[in-house]
Design a protein around this motif. Structure first.
Motif, PDB file in Angstrom:
ATOM      1  N   UNK A  36    -102.030   2.842-125.250  1.00 38.14           N
ATOM      2  CA  UNK A  36    -100.939   1.892-125.397  1.00 38.14           C
ATOM      3  C   UNK A  36    -100.544   1.730-126.846  1.00 38.14           C
ATOM      4  N   UNK A  37     -99.669   0.749-127.088  1.00 40.13           N
ATOM      5  CA  UNK A  37     -99.235   0.510-128.452  1.00 40.13           C
ATOM      6  C   UNK A  37     -99.143  -0.988-128.731  1.00 40.13           C
ATOM      7  N   UNK A  38     -99.108  -1.302-130.027  1.00 38.66           N
ATOM      8  CA  UNK A  38     -99.031  -2.694-130.469  1.00 38.66           C
ATOM      9  C   UNK A  38     -97.868  -2.849-131.434  1.00 38.66           C
ATOM     10  N   UNK A  39     -97.366  -4.065-131.513  1.00 36.20           N
ATOM     11  CA  UNK A  39     -96.350  -4.391-132.514  1.00 36.20           C
ATOM     12  C   UNK A  39     -96.983  -5.063-133.716  1.00 36.20           C
ATOM     13  N   UNK A  40     -98.221  -5.570-133.516  1.00 35.50           N
ATOM     14  CA  UNK A  40     -98.961  -6.186-134.611  1.00 35.50           C
ATOM     15  C   UNK A  40    -100.448  -5.998-134.371  1.00 35.50           C
ATOM     16  N   UNK A  41    -101.152  -5.620-135.421  1.00 36.31           N
ATOM     17  CA  UNK A  41    -102.610  -5.486-135.358  1.00 36.31           C
ATOM     18  C   UNK A  41    -103.224  -6.449-136.350  1.00 36.31           C
ATOM     19  N   UNK A  42    -104.176  -7.237-135.881  1.00 37.88           N
ATOM     20  CA  UNK A  42    -104.925  -8.148-136.741  1.00 37.88           C
ATOM     21  C   UNK A  42    -106.379  -7.732-136.628  1.00 37.88           C
ATOM     22  N   UNK A  43    -106.973  -7.357-137.765  1.00 42.71           N
ATOM     23  CA  UNK A  43    -108.325  -6.817-137.733  1.00 42.71           C
ATOM     24  C   UNK A  43    -109.055  -7.158-139.022  1.00 42.71           C
ATOM     25  N   UNK A  44    -110.383  -7.239-138.920  1.00 43.57           N
ATOM     26  CA  UNK A  44    -111.221  -7.546-140.072  1.00 43.57           C
ATOM     27  C   UNK A  44    -111.691  -6.240-140.699  1.00 43.57           C
ATOM     28  N   UNK A  45    -111.407  -6.080-141.983  1.00 47.77           N
ATOM     29  CA  UNK A  45    -111.849  -4.908-142.738  1.00 47.77           C
ATOM     30  C   UNK A  45    -113.168  -5.239-143.434  1.00 47.77           C
ATOM     31  N   UNK A  46    -114.029  -4.248-143.612  1.00 46.39           N
ATOM     32  CA  UNK A  46    -115.288  -4.481-144.321  1.00 46.39           C
ATOM     33  C   UNK A  46    -115.039  -4.999-145.744  1.00 46.39           C
ATOM     34  N   UNK A  47    -115.791  -6.021-146.120  1.00 47.76           N
ATOM     35  CA  UNK A  47    -115.728  -6.548-147.470  1.00 47.76           C
ATOM     36  C   UNK A  47    -114.604  -7.523-147.749  1.00 47.76           C
ATOM     37  N   UNK A  48    -113.758  -7.779-146.786  1.00 47.71           N
ATOM     38  CA  UNK A  48    -112.662  -8.726-146.989  1.00 47.71           C
ATOM     39  C   UNK A  48    -112.988 -10.040-146.303  1.00 47.71           C
ATOM     40  N   UNK A  49    -112.533 -11.134-146.886  1.00 49.00           N
ATOM     41  CA  UNK A  49    -112.860 -12.451-146.337  1.00 49.00           C
ATOM     42  C   UNK A  49    -111.865 -12.941-145.293  1.00 49.00           C
ATOM     43  N   UNK A  50    -110.691 -12.323-145.227  1.00 52.86           N
ATOM     44  CA  UNK A  50    -109.716 -12.721-144.217  1.00 52.86           C
ATOM     45  C   UNK A  50    -109.177 -11.478-143.511  1.00 52.86           C
ATOM     46  N   UNK A  51    -108.686 -11.660-142.289  1.00 54.58           N
ATOM     47  CA  UNK A  51    -108.190 -10.510-141.525  1.00 54.58           C
ATOM     48  C   UNK A  51    -106.973  -9.847-142.177  1.00 54.58           C
ATOM     49  N   UNK A  52    -106.818  -8.564-141.902  1.00 52.92           N
ATOM     50  CA  UNK A  52    -105.656  -7.792-142.313  1.00 52.92           C
ATOM     51  C   UNK A  52    -104.675  -7.791-141.149  1.00 52.92           C
ATOM     52  N   UNK A  53    -103.391  -7.935-141.440  1.00 53.51           N
ATOM     53  CA  UNK A  53    -102.355  -7.928-140.406  1.00 53.51           C
ATOM     54  C   UNK A  53    -101.334  -6.850-140.756  1.00 53.51           C
ATOM     55  N   UNK A  54    -101.102  -5.932-139.807  1.00 58.03           N
ATOM     56  CA  UNK A  54    -100.086  -4.893-139.975  1.00 58.03           C
ATOM     57  C   UNK A  54     -99.103  -4.988-138.812  1.00 58.03           C
ATOM     58  N   UNK A  55     -97.821  -4.782-139.107  1.00 57.40           N
ATOM     59  CA  UNK A  55     -96.790  -4.831-138.075  1.00 57.40           C
ATOM     60  C   UNK A  55     -96.020  -3.523-138.049  1.00 57.40           C
ATOM     61  N   UNK A  56     -95.401  -3.253-136.920  1.00 57.20           N
ATOM     62  CA  UNK A  56     -94.616  -2.040-136.738  1.00 57.20           C
ATOM     63  C   UNK A  56     -94.945  -1.444-135.388  1.00 57.20           C
TER      64      UNK A  56
END
Length: 154
Positions: A36-56
């Protein structure tokens, strides 16, 4: 093992949908396959204190991990429009674009009992964590999700 096929419509939150499914089934399970596909991904990256959000327009490559009434522990990988691959710990806010189909396996009660037989109320491990450390928080979340008894060292 019982296998369920799940279809997520446009706008569905992937993590919330799997949490709801696990509560409804009241069983431990795991994701076997996804497309499937997403219009937005919210995910936790190693070493970061807050989630990363990518859209498209984001193509789901993999989604793997465990789900259960106590929570979920899922890792996601996906690609963007430039075929760059991203990934990390799935967080709330990962939204479906057009649709997604998942294959989820749930352990039968006998399998859950067998799996739980090794779990006792006595801690199986001792863990020391650092306050504010994202790795420590992830380790604790994983232990709780998998229902592994542990002793926390301050």
């Amino acid at each position: 093992m019982r296998v369920r096929t799940i279809h997520l419509d446009a706008g569905a939150d992937v993590r919330r949908s799997l949490e709801d499914l696990a509560h409804h089934e009241n069983a431990q399970g795991f994701v076997l396959s996804v497309v499937g596909n997403m219009r937005q991904a919210t995910f936790a990256c190693p070493g970061r204190t807050s989630p990363t959000v990518l859209s498209g327009e984001l193509e789901i490559i993999t989604l793997q991990g465990t789900i259960g009434p106590q929570g979920v522990l899922l890792h996601l990988s996906f690609s963007d429009g430039d075929c760059q691959v991203w990934g990390g710990h799935l967080e709330h806010g990962s939204l479906i674009l057009k649709g997604a189909d998942l294959l989820v396996g749930f352990l039968d009660m006998a399998e859950q009992s067998t799996a739980a037989a090794g779990n006792t109320t006595a801690p199986r491990l001792t863990i020391a964590v650092a306050e504010g450390c994202p790795w420590s928080q992830r380790a604790l979340r994983m232990l709780r999700t998998l229902a592994i008894p542990f002793e926390l060292v301050p």
